[in-house]
Design an enzyme around this catalytic site. Structure first.
Site, PDB file in Angstrom:
ATOM      1  N   ASP A 156      -8.001  11.340  12.251  1.00 10.23           N
ATOM      2  CA  ASP A 156      -8.337  10.486  10.812  1.00 10.23           C
ATOM      3  C   ASP A 156      -9.103   9.346  10.878  1.00 10.23           C
ATOM      4  O   ASP A 156      -8.890   8.288  10.290  1.00 10.23           O
ATOM      5  CB  ASP A 156      -6.988  10.526   9.935  1.00 10.23           C
ATOM      6  CG  ASP A 156      -7.415  10.438   8.666  1.00 10.23           C
ATOM      7  OD1 ASP A 156      -8.515  10.766   8.056  1.00 10.23           O
ATOM      8  OD2 ASP A 156      -6.382   9.569   7.885  1.00 10.23           O
ATOM      9  N   ALA A 193       3.941   7.914   3.308  1.00  7.28           N
ATOM     10  CA  ALA A 193       4.701   6.739   3.523  1.00  7.28           C
ATOM     11  C   ALA A 193       4.001   5.346   2.486  1.00  7.28           C
ATOM     12  O   ALA A 193       2.911   5.550   1.864  1.00  7.28           O
ATOM     13  CB  ALA A 193       4.627   6.073   4.758  1.00  7.28           C
ATOM     14  N   GLY A 214       0.913  -1.194   0.054  1.00 10.73           N
ATOM     15  CA  GLY A 214       0.007  -0.036   0.077  1.00 10.73           C
ATOM     16  C   GLY A 214       0.980   1.324   0.141  1.00 10.73           C
ATOM     17  O   GLY A 214       2.029   1.148   0.440  1.00 10.73           O
ATOM     18  N   LYS A 222       6.391   0.293   7.333  1.00  4.09           N
ATOM     19  CA  LYS A 222       5.954   1.754   6.687  1.00  4.09           C
ATOM     20  C   LYS A 222       7.427   2.617   6.641  1.00  4.09           C
ATOM     21  O   LYS A 222       8.054   2.875   7.485  1.00  4.09           O
ATOM     22  CB  LYS A 222       4.890   2.370   7.657  1.00  4.09           C
ATOM     23  CG  LYS A 222       4.777   3.793   7.186  1.00  4.09           C
ATOM     24  CD  LYS A 222       3.625   4.371   7.773  1.00  4.09           C
ATOM     25  CE  LYS A 222       2.434   3.937   8.012  1.00  4.09           C
ATOM     26  NZ  LYS A 222       1.292   4.691   8.608  1.00  4.09           N
TER      27      LYS A 222
END
Length: 678
Positions: free
Chosen positions: A133, A22, A17, A39
Site C-alpha cells: 500500500d 483503526a 486520524g 493505533k
C-alpha cells in the site's frame, strides 16, 4: 477514549486520524515520559479473528523493521477488548497533502524522497514483507525534509495465508497490475507503487484517473502512462526513465529489487547520468492509450496519446479530514458491491429502452454528452454547443479537488446519450473551501514541544527557525515568533518561532592605559554596563585602576562591571607629634610609630632621646629623626648595707629615690636593685 490508560502505561489523548481498520491517537508513555502515537483497532473488527490476526501481524512485522525511513513501533498489546500498537509520534505532513498544496516537486527532491522510500522497502523486503500500500498518504515528510514510511496495516509476509483470496487491499491509483488481477505479489509490486508516487510527485497528478476504483484499476492493467515530461517539461529525461521503468506492466521489466532502484536514484542525485541511463533502460513498449500487442511501434516508439486530465493542485488536509475521506471511500466500496446487482438490472432496462427507441423511433436525435471535467466555462459552453446541446447557467461551488474556475460537476453525466437540444447544466469550482481564520497564540517561554502542541490546538503548524540570543528568555524556550501573537492566520498555516540560546557571553575588555571615558565605551560596545567607583591611588587621576569582574573574565551580555578609577594620590593629613625628648629610644620610637610617623634613630638604639627633628604637628606618615646618647651607669655596685635589705623585695621602681625601699616587700635603707639613677 481520551481518558483511557492502555497497558498500564500509555495514556490515550486526542484523536489524530482514522483509517479502514483503526483509529490513531496521540498519547503519552507515562513510564518514559515521551509522546507516542497509539493505533487502536476499530470496535467492529476487534472480535473478528482474521482482523485481529492481521492487526497483530502488523505490529510484529513493523516492530522487526529498523530503518531511519520507517516509523518505529515501540510496543503492542491487548487491553480488555482493545488491540493497540504504540508507535513513534511523527511531526510533519504526509506527502499527498504536500503535493496538493505545492504541486509538482523539484526533480532532485523527488529522487531524494524516492531513494529514502526505496531504502525503507529494501529493509522490509529483506524480512520477506511486502508493504502492498505504498502511496503518498503513507509517506510522512518530517520538518527536516526526510521521510518515514507508515502503515503496514495491509503488509504481510510472502508466506502468510491471512487473506485466502489475495484480495486487493491497496488504493486503486497506486496498485500494481498484478494486485488488480489477484496474482502473486513480490518486491516489484511495491516498486511499481513507488514509481506512481514519484510520477505524482514530479507532475502533480496520478497517471491513471477515472470515475471509480474499477475504472482506474483497469487502466493500471491496460493503459500506458503518459510520460511525466509531457505534463511537466522540467522533468529530467533520466528521472523520467527511472519512473517509467518502475511502472512497467510486466514485473520482470521493472527494477527487480529496492536496492537496485536505490542505487540508480543515488547515481542520479550524484550526477552519474551514464550509469542511470544504463540502469533505467527497458524494452520499448507502446505508449498509446490501451495496450495493443499486435500493433507495431513506429519511429521512436511513441504515438499519439489519449487526453489526460490536466494537473490539479490541492490544498493540504488535516489528518482528520484525510481519515474521514478514507472511511467514506470504504463505505462507498461497500455500497457499490451491494447495489451492483441493481445497477446491472437498471442497465438491462436501459439497454432495452434504447433498443426499443432505436427500433420504433422516438422522433428525437440522440447525441453523446461531452465530458466537461476540468474545462473553463468558455470551453465547456463551446463543447456543449458543438455537441448539439444547450449550455445551462453555470453554478459556482467550493471544491477541494478541482482548481478554481474549472468545471467540477455536470448533469447529465458525460458520455450519456440524450436528445439533442437538452440543457447541460454544470458547476464550476471556486477553489478549496476557505480556511478557517484563527488567532496566533503567544509562544513565548514555551519549549519546542509545548509550542508545537499549542499551535496544533489552534489548527496551525509549527516550525523551529534559527536560535536567537535572548537576555529575557532562558535557553531552550521560545523567545521570538515571526507571526506575532494575536495576529490572524489561516488554519493550516505554518508559524515559525525561534528558541533562545541564552544571553550571549563576552569577555570583560582589557584595561590597558584607558581613561574612564575610553573604558566605558569599550564596555558599552561589548554589551556590558559600566559602574564607576573613584578611589585614591598612585595611578594618574582619571585612569582605570582595575575592574570587578577582572578583565578577561567571560560574562553574560548585560552584566554590570564595576570600574575603579583613580582620584590621584590622597592629600597628607596633619597630626600632632608627641614630645619624646628624655624618653628612652625604644619608648620614643613606639609612641611616634603609633601616631602614624616613620622613625629614624640617630645614636645608640638603647639610649636616651636628646633631640627630635619634628615637633608640634606634621603630615601623617612623615619621617622623624631622633638623636640619642648612651645611658650613664655607676662604675661599681654600691656597698651600702642598705642594698642588703632582708625579705623578698623585687625590682625597685624606675622612680625610686636614694632612700627608697624595694617595690614589693624588701626592707632596708638601700636603693632598689634596678632603679635608674639620672
Amino acid at each position: 477514549m481520551s481518558a483511557m490508560l492502555l497497558g498500564g502505561r500509555y495514556q490515550v489523548q486526542d484523536r489524530i486520524g482514522t483509517g479502514g481498520m483503526a483509529t490513531v491517537y496521540r498519547g503519552l508513555d507515562e513510564v518514559l515520559g515521551r509522546t507516542v502515537a497509539i493505533k487502536t483497532m476499530l470496535p467492529q473488527y476487534a472480535n473478528d479473528p482474521s482482523f485481529a490476526a492481521r492487526f497483530k501481524q502488523e505490529a510484529q512485522a513493523a516492530a522487526a523493521l529498523q530503518s531511519p525511513y520507517i516509523v518505529s513501533v515501540y510496543d503492542w498489546g491487548k487491553d480488555a477488548d482493545t488491540y493497540y500498537i504504540v508507535m513513534e509520534y511523527l511531526r510533519g505532513t504526509d506527502l499527498k497533502s504536500g503535493i496538493r498544496k505545492h504541486g509538482a516537486l523539484d526533480c532532485k527532491k523527488v529522487a531524494q524522497i524516492g531513494s529514502q522510500i526505496a531504502q525503507a522497502l529494501s529493509v522490509a523486503h529483506k524480512h520477506d514483507i511486502i508493504h502492498r500500500d505504498i502511496k503518498p498518504q503513507n509517506i510522512m515528510v518530517q520538518p527536516d525534509g526526510n521521510i518515514k514510511v507508515m502503515d503496514f496495516g495491509i503488509a504481510r509476509a510472502k508466506n502468510s495465508h491471512l487473506t485466502q483470496d489475495n484480495s486487493v487491499l491497496g488504493t486503486a491509483h497506486y496498485v500494481s497490475p498484478e494486485q488488480t488481477q489477484g496474482k502473486e505479489l513480490g518486491p516489484t509490486t511495491d516498486i511499481y507503487s513507488l514509481g506512481i508516487v514519484m510520477y505524482e510527485a514530479s507532475t502533480g497528478q496520478v497517471p491513471f484517473q477515472g470515475d471509480d476504483a474499477i475504472t482506474v484499476a483497469l487502466k493500471q492493467v491496460n493503459e500506458q502512462p503518459k510520460p511525466p515530461s509531457q505534463l511537466n517539461p522540467s522533468v529530467d529525461p533520466q528521472l523520467e526513465a527511472i519512473i517509467l521503468k518502475c511502472m512497467q506492466k510486466n514485473p520482470a521489466d521493472r527494477f527487480q529489487t529496492a536496492d537496485e532502484l536505490f542505487r540508480t536514484l543515488r547515481d542520479y542525485l550524484a550526477g552519474r547520468m551514464q550509469a542511470v541511463t544504463a540502469a533505467a533502460a527497458v524494452a520499448p513498449v507502446p505508449v498509446t492509450g490501451k495496450l495493443d500487442r499486435t500493433t507495431p511501434v513506429k519511429g521512436s516508439g511513441t504515438a499519439s496519446l489519449p487526453r489526460i486530465e490536466r494537473s490539479t493542485r490541492y490544498r493540504g488536509q488535516s489528518a482528520t479530514q484525510q481519515a474521514a475521506e478514507e472511511e467514506a471511500e470504504r463505505q462507498r466500496k461497500h455500497r457499490r458491491h451491494v447495489i451492483i446487482g441493481v445497477i446491472g438490472a437498471i442497465a438491462a432496462i436501459v439497454v432495452a429502452i434504447v433498443g426499443f427507441v432505436s427500433l420504433f423511433g422516438s422522433g428525437e436525435t440522440l447525441s453523446t454528452v461531452p465530458n466537461l471535467s476540468d474545462l473553463t466555462v468558455e470551453q465547456a459552453e463551446e463543447a456543449i454547443i458543438e455537441a448539439g446541446f444547450v449550455p445551462g447557467e453555470p453554478k459556482y461551488i467550493y471544491s477541494e479537488h478541482v482548481e478554481k474556475d474549472r468545471v467540477c460537476e455536470q448533469d447529465p453525466a458525460a458520455h450519456r446519450e440524450v436528445p439533442e437540444g437538452t440543457t447541460i447544466n454544470f458547476k464550476v469550482s471556486k477553489g478549496p473551501t476557505p480556511a478557517k481564520e484563527v488567532e496566533v497564540p503567544d509562544l513565548t517561554n514555551k519549549t519546542q514541544e509545548e509550542a508545537d502542541e499549542l499551535l496544533e490546538q489552534y489548527g496551525l503548524y509549527g516550525r523551529r527557525g534559527d536560535d536567537r540570543e535572548s537576555d529575557k528568555v532562558e535557553a531552550g524556550k521560545v523567545c521570538e515568533q515571526d507571526t506575532e501573537a494575536g495576529a490572524v492566520a489561516k488554519a493550516g498555516d505554518t508559524i515559525t518561532y525561534h528558541i533562545s540560546s541564552g544571553s550571549g557571553q563576552v569577555a570583560v575588555p582589557e584595561i590597558g592605559n584607558s581613561t574612564e571615558d575610553e573604558y566605558s565605551d569599550l564596555l558599552t560596545d561589548a554589551g556590558l554596563i559600566p559602574y564607576i567607583v573613584r578611589t585614591s591611588s598612585e595611578v594618574t587621576e582619571g585612569y582605570v585602576i582595575e575592574t570587578d569582574p577582572a578583565a578577561g573574565t567571560s560574562v553574560d551580555k548585560g552584566t554590570t562591571i564595576t570600574v575603579y578609577v583613580s582620584d590621584g594620590p590622597e592629600a597628607p593629613q596633619e597630626v600632632s607629634v608627641p614630645g619624646v625628648v628624655g624618653d628612652t629610644a625604644g619608648n620614643a620610637k613606639a609612641r611616634l610609630t603609633s601616631a602614624g610617623f616613620k622613625v629614624i634613630v640617630s645614636g645608640p638604639a638603647d639610649g636616651i632621646v636628646l633631640y627630635q627633628s619634628v615637633t608640634g604637628t606634621a603630615p601623617y606618615g612623615a619621617t622623624i629623626t631622633l638623636t640619642t646618647e648612651a645611658v650613664q651607669t655607676d662604675p661599681e655596685p654600691s656597698t651600702d648595707p642598705g642594698n642588703q635589705g632582708s625579705g623578698t623585695g623585687g625590682q625597685g621602681s624606675d622612680t625610686g629615690s636614694e632612700t627608697g625601699s624595694g617595690s614589693e616587700s624588701g626592707s632596708g635603707t638601700g636603693t632598689g636593685s634596678e632603679g635608674d639613677t639620672l
